[in-house]
Scaffold this motif. Structure first.
Motif, PDB file in Angstrom:
ATOM      1  N   LYS A 148     106.143  66.526  65.910  1.00 52.36           N
ATOM      2  CA  LYS A 148     106.960  67.728  66.142  1.00 52.36           C
ATOM      3  C   LYS A 148     106.180  68.911  66.724  1.00 52.36           C
ATOM      4  CE  LYS A 148     110.867  66.864  63.095  1.00 52.36           C
ATOM      5  NZ  LYS A 148     111.678  67.360  61.946  1.00 52.36           N
ATOM      6  N   THR A 157     102.108  63.184  63.638  1.00 53.43           N
ATOM      7  CA  THR A 157     102.800  64.466  63.461  1.00 53.43           C
ATOM      8  C   THR A 157     103.319  64.938  64.823  1.00 53.43           C
ATOM      9  OG1 THR A 157     100.657  65.601  63.639  1.00 53.43           O
ATOM     10  CG2 THR A 157     101.497  65.153  61.418  1.00 53.43           C
ATOM     11  N   GLU A 171     105.502  68.235  70.347  1.00 59.93           N
ATOM     12  CA  GLU A 171     106.719  68.345  71.147  1.00 59.93           C
ATOM     13  C   GLU A 171     107.053  69.807  71.429  1.00 59.93           C
ATOM     14  OE1 GLU A 171     109.072  64.288  69.724  1.00 59.93           O
ATOM     15  OE2 GLU A 171     109.315  66.143  68.569  1.00 59.93           O
ATOM     16  N   GLN A 172     106.966  70.635  70.403  1.00 60.65           N
ATOM     17  CA  GLN A 172     107.271  72.054  70.591  1.00 60.65           C
ATOM     18  C   GLN A 172     106.315  72.701  71.580  1.00 60.65           C
ATOM     19  OE1 GLN A 172     107.088  73.526  66.568  1.00 60.65           O
ATOM     20  NE2 GLN A 172     109.069  72.674  65.998  1.00 60.65           N
TER      21      GLN A 172
END
Length: 247
Positions: free
Chosen positions: A197, A195, A200-201
């Motif tokens: 994302k 997972t 990354e954020q």
């Protein structure tokens, strides 16, 4: 003749009424069946959502290696689904290559389309593409300093527990801490995850530039966060020595 015609018309009307009532009852039964099925789906979805919410909170309470030293014990409860460990690694790199590498593994709860993962000290809720960060990783960057906390499950063995009724799972840990300081350099932190994302954020909000890379060729990419400028790095490995068993 008129009497026979009248009787015939009455008979046809009666038959039509019977057929109409039968059709109406059939439609009603079908509608009730569809409504019951819809209610069943809603109930199951609500139960799965409640389980995921409870498991995320239980993970947060039971697995707190940054604030814990020595033996600790907690519970994870759910009505349906499975709990298992998965192989994952965290790496710290500079321009020369890998400086620190630890197999940390992850603890994953799944039920239908619901998913909660404890990985490296962070808790992520949701499946790939729809995941959100429930608890951020113990990583902080400031001027000239990079602090990397790495929660290592170090489970006694591969774990897989499932249940179709109310289940209570005991999580026992015995936490120790290994601290290491690294000379000033430009560092990249790589976290292997399905997972990416939310990771990354989180890293982008910390000022890092983010890419992805599959280091070991297993098909699971790592989120690679490059922190700008030279920094002194402090790495703290929280070894949990996790044991999982039914409560």
């Amino acid at each position: 003749m008129r009497g026979r015609n009248a009787n015939a018309r009455w008979s046809r009307r009666a038959q039509a009424n019977v057929v109409g009532v039968a059709l109406l009852l059939g439609v009603t039964v079908i509608s009730l069946g569809a409504l019951t099925a819809s209610i069943g789906v809603v109930v199951e979805e609500n139960a799965a959502s409640a389980d995921a919410t409870r498991v995320a909170a239980d993970f947060d309470a039971a697995l707190d290696p940054v604030e814990t030293t020595g033996p600790a014990r907690g519970r994870v409860s759910f009505t349906d689904g499975s709990l298992r460990t998965v192989e994952r690694s965290v790496r710290l790199l500079n321009d020369s290559g890998v400086v620190v590498e630890r197999r940390v593994d992850g603890l994953v709860y799944e039920s239908g389309d619901r998913r909660v993962t404890f990985l490296g000290g962070a808790i992520v809720r949701g499946r790939p593409g729809r995941a959100v960060l429930y608890e951020p990783p113990p990583v902080a960057a400031s001027d000239g300093v990079l602090l990397v906390g790495v929660a290592r499950l170090n489970a006694a063995e591969s774990t897989a527990i499932s249940g179709s009724r109310a289940s209570s799972v005991v999580l026992e840990t015995n936490v120790t801490h290994e601290r290491r300081s690294l000379a000033e350099d430009e560092y990249r932190l790589a976290v292997e995850t399905e997972t990416p994302k939310p990771w990354e954020q989180q890293f982008e909000e910390s000022g890092a530039t983010v890419t992805r890379h599959d280091f070991d060729g297993d098909g699971i990419e790592s989120v690679v966060a490059a922190f700008p400028g030279e920094r002194v790095a402090y790495v703290v490995v929280h070894d949990m020595r996790l044991e999982v068993r039914r409560g």
